[in-house]
Scaffold this motif. Structure first.
Motif, PDB file in Angstrom:
ATOM      1  N   SER A  13      -4.888  12.072 -10.703  1.00 59.32           N
ATOM      2  CA  SER A  13      -4.336  10.795 -10.266  1.00 59.32           C
ATOM      3  C   SER A  13      -3.695  10.947  -8.900  1.00 59.32           C
ATOM      4  N   GLN A  14      -3.920   9.973  -8.050  1.00 58.26           N
ATOM      5  CA  GLN A  14      -3.308   9.947  -6.727  1.00 58.26           C
ATOM      6  C   GLN A  14      -2.409   8.726  -6.590  1.00 58.26           C
ATOM      7  N   MET A  15      -1.204   8.952  -6.096  1.00 55.57           N
ATOM      8  CA  MET A  15      -0.294   7.856  -5.787  1.00 55.57           C
ATOM      9  C   MET A  15      -0.765   7.227  -4.487  1.00 55.57           C
ATOM     10  N   ALA A  16      -1.380   6.050  -4.590  1.00 57.97           N
ATOM     11  CA  ALA A  16      -1.911   5.390  -3.398  1.00 57.97           C
ATOM     12  C   ALA A  16      -0.795   5.139  -2.388  1.00 57.97           C
ATOM     13  N   ARG A  17      -1.134   5.245  -1.116  1.00 52.56           N
ATOM     14  CA  ARG A  17      -0.159   4.953  -0.069  1.00 52.56           C
ATOM     15  C   ARG A  17       0.053   3.441  -0.017  1.00 52.56           C
ATOM     16  N   LEU A  18       1.257   3.011  -0.354  1.00 52.60           N
ATOM     17  CA  LEU A  18       1.558   1.585  -0.405  1.00 52.60           C
ATOM     18  C   LEU A  18       1.719   1.009   0.995  1.00 52.60           C
ATOM     19  N   ARG A  19       1.548  -0.272   1.101  1.00 53.70           N
ATOM     20  CA  ARG A  19       1.646  -0.949   2.389  1.00 53.70           C
ATOM     21  C   ARG A  19       3.089  -0.958   2.880  1.00 53.70           C
ATOM     22  N   VAL A  20       3.273  -0.605   4.137  1.00 51.64           N
ATOM     23  CA  VAL A  20       4.601  -0.618   4.763  1.00 51.64           C
ATOM     24  C   VAL A  20       4.456  -1.284   6.127  1.00 51.64           C
ATOM     25  N   VAL A  21       4.684  -2.601   6.149  1.00 51.88           N
ATOM     26  CA  VAL A  21       4.521  -3.371   7.379  1.00 51.88           C
ATOM     27  C   VAL A  21       5.770  -4.176   7.696  1.00 51.88           C
ATOM     28  N   THR A  22       6.248  -4.948   6.726  1.00 52.57           N
ATOM     29  CA  THR A  22       7.419  -5.794   6.955  1.00 52.57           C
ATOM     30  C   THR A  22       8.707  -4.982   6.870  1.00 52.57           C
ATOM     31  N   GLY A  23       9.799  -5.590   7.297  1.00 54.74           N
ATOM     32  CA  GLY A  23      11.089  -4.909   7.262  1.00 54.74           C
ATOM     33  C   GLY A  23      11.498  -4.506   5.861  1.00 54.74           C
ATOM     34  N   TRP A  24      11.331  -5.407   4.889  1.00 44.28           N
ATOM     35  CA  TRP A  24      11.719  -5.080   3.516  1.00 44.28           C
ATOM     36  C   TRP A  24      10.805  -4.019   2.924  1.00 44.28           C
ATOM     37  N   GLU A  25       9.522  -4.043   3.283  1.00 48.60           N
ATOM     38  CA  GLU A  25       8.620  -2.983   2.806  1.00 48.60           C
ATOM     39  C   GLU A  25       9.074  -1.627   3.332  1.00 48.60           C
TER      40      GLU A  25
END
Length: 429
Positions: A205-217
């Motif tokens: 299993s791989q922990m997918a790289r989550l989206r980090v674009v907005t300030g709260w992200e």
């Protein structure tokens, strides 16, 4: 020493233990293990549960259709009661992009005692296994009339035309369980299978790289993975004979035979945190599991507002505590001492003249920030964000309490219009 100084000392000692004694959870070097091409590439069925995912499928499904996997593979998308045309979007994408055979199935509403995702996985896995009975790319393909109905590539009539079919017997040897919001690089499946076969792993299993674009992200998302790794240190999960078990539900390669031994997904049908429950079931059945961070598997789902991130965390936070009020109280107290006490103690040192409290608070905060730096680097974020971790932890504390409140009001574990009650039988630890 003052009371705040003693609390700061407890926080510092906690951080020293976390730094050295919690499986080096803060390191981000657990990536896919050694890989080598097998003599024969095994057959794989990709199962994608999808509920109201028409918006993200055009960004994710083409990545599965474009896989360069050398062996037989097919894709089964389970349309879990969508109301936005998810199934139609999937069929249109299959026609547009070609690729491996795609089948779209709609199992209907979940039966009592099942969560929606696991109900969808049950039908997807069941259909994949049924291929071994002679229908689809794992068997002889069925009658000539059935072959003509599906089309040249073995694609189900619901899925479109064309595409490369597979050849094999006895059903798929592996299942790739992946979410509808996960995008894979073209070699993703090939690398997963190569890692599993080379290392004798039943679950990768791989922990997918989550989206980090907005300030709260930027504030919330890296911490989400950091806290998960703190609870389930990847090194411990990956150690042979380990008792710690976890997986990341967005990307799980599972040996079909191991799924059968573990009675998956029936054995975990009520699980809200299905990925961890899946890993535990496979491990208890004698399977070898592996979990790490992904380099070429990404989540494309946006969480632009704090409210979106709040719902993501709070829907399962209390389930993580087994719906136990005592664990909730202990968790809140622990988060306060470990994450919130250091800045409070430093403030006392700077503005109240408590030198001991200030020094201990500063030391604890420095260790805390240092453990967060590798995760920020993984997410390509400013390292100065490490010093914002106490604020982020306070958000997670509030999300956890909110999760408990929602549960006791009958609105806990809610997702996409469904609310799941506490399991009748407590899951095994």
């Amino acid at each position: 020493m003052s009371t705040i100084a003693w609390i700061a000392l407890a926080s510092l000692l906690s951080w020293l233990w976390l730094l050295l004694g919690q499986g080096f959870f803060w390191r981000t070097d657990q990536r896919l293990p050694r890989r080598s091409a097998p003599a024969r590439w095994p057959s794989v069925a990709v199962v994608v549960p999808a509920r109201d995912e028409a918006e993200v499928l055009p960004l994710s499904l083409p990545s599965l259709l474009a896989q360069d996997y050398p062996g037989p593979m097919e894709i089964i998308l389970v349309d879990d009661g969508s109301e936005d045309g998810t199934g139609d979007v999937a069929r249109a994408l299959a026609v547009r992009y070609g690729g491996p055979p795609l089948t779209v199935v709609s199992p209907g509403a979940p039966e009592p005692g099942w969560t929606g995702k696991l109900w969808a996985l049950r039908h997807g896995i069941g259909l994949a296994r049924a291929r071994g009975a002679g229908a689809g790319p794992w068997g002889d393909g069925g009658s000539e009339a059935e072959k003509r109905r599906r089309g040249d590539g073995g694609r189900d009539g619901e899925g479109g035309e064309g595409g490369k079919g597979g050849a094999g017997a006895g059903g798929p040897e592996y299942l790739l369980l992946t979410d509808a919001d996960i995008a894979h690089e073209p070699d993703s499946l090939r690398e997963l299978v190569a890692a599993a076969t080379a290392n004798g792993l039943d679950l990768v299993s791989q922990m997918a790289r989550l989206r980090v674009v907005t300030g709260w992200e930027r504030v919330v998302v890296p911490a989400f993975v950091y806290f998960f790794a703190q609870l389930y240190p990847f090194r411990r999960v990956n150690r042979a004979g380990a008792r710690t078990a976890a997986a990341a539900g967005g990307c799980v390669l599972l040996r079909t035979e191991a799924a059968g031994r573990a009675r998956v997904p029936e054995a975990i049908r009520q699980a809200v945190i299905d990925d961890v429950s899946l890993a535990r079931a496979v491990q208890r059945a004698g399977g070898r599991i592996w979990l790490g961070l992904a380099d070429r598997v990404d989540s494309i789902r946006p969480y632009p507002r704090l409210a979106d991130l709040w719902r993501m965390v709070s829907r399962s936070a209390y389930a993580q505590l087994w719906h136990n009020p005592l664990l909730l109280v202990g968790t809140v107290a622990g988060l306060a001492v470990v994450y919130l006490a250091p800045p409070a103690a430093l403030y006392a040192g700077l503005f109240a003249g408590d030198v001991a409290a200030g020094a201990l608070g500063a030391a604890a905060w420095a260790v805390m920030a240092g453990t967060y730096v590798p995760m920020l680097r993984y997410y390509r974020q400013s390292l100065w964000q490490a010093f914002v971790l106490p604020f982020t932890a306070s958000l997670y504390l509030c999300m956890t309490v909110d999760s408990a409140v929602r549960h006791h009001r009958g609105r806990g574990a809610a997702w996409k219009g469904r609310t799941y009650p506490r399991p009748r039988v407590a899951p095994e630890r």
